[in-house]
Each structure stands twice: as structure tokens, then as C-alpha cells.
Design a protein around this motif. Sequence first.
Motif, short mmCIF file in Angstrom:
data_model
loop_
_atom_site.label_atom_id
_atom_site.label_comp_id
_atom_site.label_asym_id
_atom_site.label_seq_id
_atom_site.Cartn_x
_atom_site.Cartn_y
_atom_site.Cartn_z
N ASP A 1 15.60 10.52 4.49
CA ASP A 1 15.17 9.29 3.82
C ASP A 1 13.98 9.65 2.92
OD1 ASP A 1 14.69 6.68 3.06
OD2 ASP A 1 13.55 6.19 4.88
N PRO A 2 14.22 10.05 1.68
CA PRO A 2 13.13 10.47 0.79
C PRO A 2 12.13 9.34 0.54
CG PRO A 2 15.25 11.14 -0.10
CD PRO A 2 15.54 10.20 1.03
N ALA A 3 10.93 9.73 0.15
CA ALA A 3 9.90 8.75 -0.20
C ALA A 3 10.43 7.81 -1.27
CB ALA A 3 8.64 9.47 -0.68
N GLY A 4 10.18 6.51 -1.11
CA GLY A 4 10.68 5.53 -2.07
C GLY A 4 9.79 5.37 -3.28
N LEU A 5 8.47 5.30 -3.06
CA LEU A 5 7.50 5.16 -4.14
C LEU A 5 6.45 6.26 -4.03
CD1 LEU A 5 6.78 1.31 -3.97
CD2 LEU A 5 8.24 2.48 -5.61
N GLN A 6 6.00 6.75 -5.18
CA GLN A 6 4.92 7.73 -5.22
C GLN A 6 3.89 7.30 -6.26
OE1 GLN A 6 5.90 12.10 -3.87
NE2 GLN A 6 6.95 11.65 -5.76
N THR A 7 2.63 7.50 -5.94
CA THR A 7 1.56 7.14 -6.87
C THR A 7 0.68 8.36 -7.11
OG1 THR A 7 1.53 4.83 -6.13
CG2 THR A 7 -0.43 5.64 -7.26
N PHE A 8 0.39 8.62 -8.38
CA PHE A 8 -0.44 9.76 -8.79
C PHE A 8 -1.62 9.25 -9.61
CE2 PHE A 8 3.85 11.24 -8.22
CZ PHE A 8 3.71 12.46 -7.56
N HIS A 9 -2.79 9.78 -9.31
CA HIS A 9 -3.99 9.40 -10.05
C HIS A 9 -4.77 10.66 -10.38
CE1 HIS A 9 -7.75 6.59 -10.33
NE2 HIS A 9 -7.40 7.11 -11.49
N LEU A 10 -4.95 10.93 -11.66
CA LEU A 10 -5.74 12.07 -12.11
C LEU A 10 -7.21 11.68 -12.05
CD1 LEU A 10 -5.96 14.85 -13.45
CD2 LEU A 10 -5.66 13.74 -15.66
N LEU A 11 -7.94 12.25 -11.09
CA LEU A 11 -9.33 11.87 -10.88
C LEU A 11 -10.29 12.61 -11.81
CD1 LEU A 11 -9.58 11.62 -6.99
CD2 LEU A 11 -9.12 9.81 -8.65
#
Length: 293
Positions: A139-149
Motif C-alpha cells: 500500500d504505497p504512500a498516498g500523499l507526499q509533501t516536500f518543503h525546501l527549507l
Amino acid sequence: MMIKIPENIKASQVDPAEDGIRVTCEEHCRLAKGSANREGANDGHKSFYRWNWLAARNEGPDFSTESLTFCTQRKWGFCLVDGCPVSGEATKELIERISFIRHTHYGGFWQFTSDLASKDSAYTSLALGAHTDTTYFSDPAGLQTFHLLSHTDGDGGASLLVDGFQAAEILRRESPAEYETLCQVKIRGHASGNEKVKFLTDLAYPVLVTAEARPGKSAMRQVRWNNDDRAAMVARDPDEIARWYAAAKKWVEILRRSESEYWEQLRPGRPLSESQLHSLRSLIIWCDNAYRI
């Protein structure tokens, strides 16, 4: 009721609130007395619209942190969030407004850079092809969030997004046989390299996962594509293997077309959240001074 709405309808008053906006129509636009939507027999008609309802019906995928909703990502496949404070804590708070954070062998929420702290290509400055992540999970991850800090003294950080459902539709139109192959032939995902980490999906899955939308009609449900996390095709019919590789070659050619690619330069204060079911993503060439979540 719709035929009673005047063509020259105008708002006489607009009142924003914390959870939405209230609109009052001019007197001649009010609905008939006794309507369920009226708030007083002598006033113009009043309507109330919640911010998340309006955000889901916006024309584009850019929304502020106050109006980000899950339905936005279901429609567009991704969302860029303006106005997020540049910190791990604020980013975590934003993510938890969308959904709970799912823990994996990487952790639940973490910061990383190109230092090979984990034996994974995401921890390098290498360019990656368009892919979905965690295909080695059943069951792969449904949502991913990326933030360039932080990103100083270097280039890179461009993020590639590809509409996987649209790419699948192009494949279906141009090469129906190859489309059926990627819908029917199942393969396993695989990941290893780090100490005590080895994953192999319990079952094999097709690259293009479909479901019956109505009797006799299927629709796209999920894309599972990561050529770097694909297990070997062993003990298979040689003709099936040949058909799969021919279909995969055509699939990659579609993904790499310029009209399939959407590029976005990540920057601090603007996280990218994307649906793994719908979109394929790639981060391209990071400098050593980039930190992302």
C-alpha cells in the motif's frame, strides 16, 4: 429553483468570516418567501460559502495554507502551498491539517539533504526520472509533501511533475496493446541497501491499476512506476517479459515528452504536496547546500 435566479444578479454585501464568506444579494434578487435558503422575509437572499468549498472549485492548483484541502489534490494531483513558515514545525503542522503522518522505515516526518545518510538516490544530487515512491509497499504512500527549507550557493531544486493518468490515457490511445500489458502484467517492487532494510511487496501489481467504474467500463485508479525500485522478472514466460519491456519503453517515452512535463522550482515557504496515486514526480540535481523535508 434555478430558473428563478435573475440574469442580472448582484451582491449588495460581502462579509468574509474565519470559516467562509457570506454574500447578500440585492433586494430584487431575493428568492420567493418561504424558501429554505432565505434568512428573513424582508431581506435579500443570503448565501454562505466555506473557504474549503471555494478552494476546491478554484481554477488552478495554487492555494494558501488556509484553504488547502484533500479534494484539491484529488482534482489536480498536486498542490503548491503559499505562505507556509520556513520551519520543520510549521511544515509538520501543515501536513497534519491534510492527513495523519504515516510512519515508514524512514520515519514519519524528517529532514534530509544530499549526504547519503540513507542509501537511497533521494539522498544524492543525482537527477531522477519521473516516478512514484514506495512502490515496494503493498500500500504505497498516498500523499507526499516536500518543503525546501534552505538552498544557498548552488543551483537545482527543480521539481518535475507528470500527470500519470493523462500519460496512461495517451498510451491507451496510441498503443492499446502496450496499455493493456501495463494494466495486466504484474510485477513486484523491491528495496534494499540499508542495514536491516529489505522490502518486497507481498503480491505483484501492474504499473497501471484500474478499477471498474461501471459495468464493462474501467477507469484509472493508481499509477505504480519506479524503475529503480522494481524487482527482477524471474520465472516468467519469455514472451510476457518481452511484451512488458516493450510497453514500458513506450510508457517512458510518453513520460519524457515535453508536453507531459510540468516543472516547478521549489523554494522556501512554498511546500509541494502531491498525490502518489495520480502524479509522478522527480527532483532534479540538488547542490550540497539544500535541505528539504
